[in-house]
Design a protein around this motif. Sequence first.
Motif, PDB file in Angstrom:
ATOM      1  N   LYS A   1      -1.690   1.925 -10.397  1.00 40.77           N
ATOM      2  CA  LYS A   1      -0.339   2.264 -10.846  1.00 40.77           C
ATOM      3  C   LYS A   1       0.750   1.553 -10.055  1.00 40.77           C
ATOM      4  CE  LYS A   1      -0.503   6.866 -11.196  1.00 40.77           C
ATOM      5  NZ  LYS A   1      -0.260   8.285 -11.483  1.00 40.77           N
ATOM      6  N   ASP A   2       0.494   1.375  -8.762  1.00 40.38           N
ATOM      7  CA  ASP A   2       1.511   0.825  -7.867  1.00 40.38           C
ATOM      8  C   ASP A   2       1.473  -0.706  -7.892  1.00 40.38           C
ATOM      9  OD1 ASP A   2       3.150   0.035  -5.819  1.00 40.38           O
ATOM     10  OD2 ASP A   2       1.922   0.909  -4.212  1.00 40.38           O
ATOM     11  N   ALA A   3       2.525  -1.303  -8.452  1.00 38.94           N
ATOM     12  CA  ALA A   3       2.575  -2.764  -8.590  1.00 38.94           C
ATOM     13  C   ALA A   3       2.543  -3.469  -7.242  1.00 38.94           C
ATOM     14  CB  ALA A   3       3.841  -3.169  -9.357  1.00 38.94           C
ATOM     15  N   GLU A   4       2.924  -2.761  -6.168  1.00 40.79           N
ATOM     16  CA  GLU A   4       2.972  -3.369  -4.832  1.00 40.79           C
ATOM     17  C   GLU A   4       1.663  -3.191  -4.059  1.00 40.79           C
ATOM     18  OE1 GLU A   4       5.612  -5.171  -4.081  1.00 40.79           O
ATOM     19  OE2 GLU A   4       6.332  -4.581  -6.067  1.00 40.79           O
ATOM     20  N   ALA A   5       0.676  -2.548  -4.674  1.00 39.58           N
ATOM     21  CA  ALA A   5      -0.572  -2.257  -3.954  1.00 39.58           C
ATOM     22  C   ALA A   5      -1.224  -3.548  -3.463  1.00 39.58           C
ATOM     23  CB  ALA A   5      -1.535  -1.496  -4.864  1.00 39.58           C
ATOM     24  N   PRO A   6      -1.690  -3.556  -2.204  1.00 39.24           N
ATOM     25  CA  PRO A   6      -2.290  -4.775  -1.628  1.00 39.24           C
ATOM     26  C   PRO A   6      -3.526  -5.266  -2.381  1.00 39.24           C
ATOM     27  CG  PRO A   6      -2.080  -3.041   0.055  1.00 39.24           C
ATOM     28  CD  PRO A   6      -1.603  -2.461  -1.221  1.00 39.24           C
ATOM     29  N   ILE A   7      -4.178  -4.403  -3.122  1.00 37.49           N
ATOM     30  CA  ILE A   7      -5.378  -4.813  -3.856  1.00 37.49           C
ATOM     31  C   ILE A   7      -5.060  -5.977  -4.805  1.00 37.49           C
ATOM     32  CG2 ILE A   7      -5.095  -3.179  -5.815  1.00 37.49           C
ATOM     33  CD1 ILE A   7      -8.482  -3.858  -4.190  1.00 37.49           C
ATOM     34  N   PHE A   8      -3.797  -6.021  -5.305  1.00 38.75           N
ATOM     35  CA  PHE A   8      -3.440  -7.088  -6.246  1.00 38.75           C
ATOM     36  C   PHE A   8      -3.406  -8.473  -5.577  1.00 38.75           C
ATOM     37  CE2 PHE A   8      -1.432  -3.459  -8.632  1.00 38.75           C
ATOM     38  CZ  PHE A   8      -2.333  -3.498  -9.689  1.00 38.75           C
ATOM     39  N   SER A   9      -3.277  -8.468  -4.248  1.00 35.38           N
ATOM     40  CA  SER A   9      -3.224  -9.758  -3.547  1.00 35.38           C
ATOM     41  C   SER A   9      -4.576 -10.466  -3.543  1.00 35.38           C
ATOM     42  CB  SER A   9      -2.728  -9.568  -2.109  1.00 35.38           C
ATOM     43  OG  SER A   9      -3.721  -8.913  -1.347  1.00 35.38           O
TER      44      SER A   9
END
Lengths: 259, 318
Positions: free
Chosen positions: B285-293
């Motif tokens: 849900k969180d667009a800033e979550a580090p997993i997206f990096s």
Amino acid sequence: MNILVCVKQIPDPATPGELTAEHTLKREAKLILDESDSFGVEMALQLVDKAGGGDVTLISVAPNGEVSGLRTALAMGAAKAVLVSDPSLSGSDSLSTAKVIAKAVERVGDADLLLTATESTDGYTGTIPAQVAELLDWPSLTFAKQVTIADGKVTIQRQTEAGYDVVEASLPAVVSVTAGVVEPRYPSFKGIMAAKNKPVDAVKPADLGLADDQVGWAGARQKITSVEQAPERQAGEKIEDDGTAFEAVVAYLEKLKVV
Amino acid sequence: MKILVFAEADNGAPVTSTLELLTKARALGDVEAAYVGSDVDAVAAAVGEYGATKLYTADSQGSLVGVVGASLIAAVIAVGQPDLVLFAQTYDGRDAVGRLSARIDRPVLTNGYSVTVDGDSVSIGAQVFGGRVLVETQFTGPTPHLAAIRPKSFVAEPSGGAAATIEQVDLGETGRSTEAKVLDHHVEEREGPKLEEATIVVSGGRGIGSAESYGPLVDELAQLLKGASGASRAIVDAGWVPYSKQVGQTGKTVKPKLYIALGISGATQHLVGMKGSDNIIAINKDAEAPIFSVADLGVVGDVQKVVPKLIEALKAKS
């Protein structure tokens, strides 16, 4: 029933870790109770309660005289603590730390059980429970997901790849507990106030009969030869779900030929 | 360089992490293995096929195999003096290396992902701070050196060697260490591959909402993809799933072809255990979550909404 619990005070894991020039972990900010250890503290309190009496005593090892993490565990209900602290401990490896803990266990005396986490959150070597047990010549029952004590014996459910094993030993013994085995209580206001006056026995390695070359970098018998940044993984595409994002996932799975 | 590998087996077959260590060890020197358990002939044949020339063995007599393994290796060291003893960073490997380290007073380097031998010197590489930093550490004391290596650090490849010669070893004095007895084995039913050996891993974190959602979201998707289900530390700490499912620094390292992270923010603790995956999909849900990096495909959305639709679509396809 007297139970000892190893508790580590660590830098907040939410903040990015850094190494000092001596290649040790930076521990400048306030240290907190390692959450992994809160399960052991709670387990100890429950076991003592079930046994109908006894004390929970904490053992902590730190190069500086930090007590804030200890106070959290005392506020949960532990009776007292031994804090082994000295600058000479800086750089200690797992075996040196285990030697310190084993000596601290002997200093407290009269213990039925030593509880630990499976590994600390910051150093995570994961060998200290077995090392301490060996130094004390106690049995070690590791990776417990359930602990019961009856008739002078401790019985655990030991986590395995396939499920769990039932493992039993006579006391005293070392038991390492996995995270999530019990729900750690939050310290009450009364507990926090009481913790301020609970005894913390502050000692140095020398008080425990350990020579300077048995701890710290000297005792570790290893040297760090290189420290470098790991290559970073590149991020790919990022999409917002508008109700159809699952289709992009399906398409990605098809591209990988996994569906 | 004489290297001894602590071998572990499951139903007569060495586990993958043992084969990985043997493969690495035979590239560095002469390899022997130490093993506690049943099916000794089958294990000797299998470790031989991966380069071990000798298999030292002892009966567990109902004690924990890692604890007995420490006594076995201590007895081997007393006569054979290997330069280096390698263990996998597994449940029993950690028992064995911990006990042995204290017994013979040698330090142990843990969580290794590489082993480098240069003449007489041995260095172990480890990842710290969630894999952001790589640290090389060299042993400076007397041999034997002890190291625990994380599974999946090397690729297992057979050498086609003959069966290892079996040598039964008398353990000598084991003290109270062998008092801990295994009374019963409990095997939990598992569908699909083991977590560390799966080509697809689906893991769940706090974002799945509750312990009850793990089955219908994480397990279900893993089963549909014939993969294994894993978890972040947060939901293991919360007691939603057992420790054996934890992926990350204090859990397992996985390197599947595809890793799907459901509702996992991607604390460094977690990233170190999965960022070696070939492909990563993250839904959070969180667009800033580090997993997206680290994700090749990132979906900013509610796992509890996206995943049921995904499961439905995959079911419709099959």
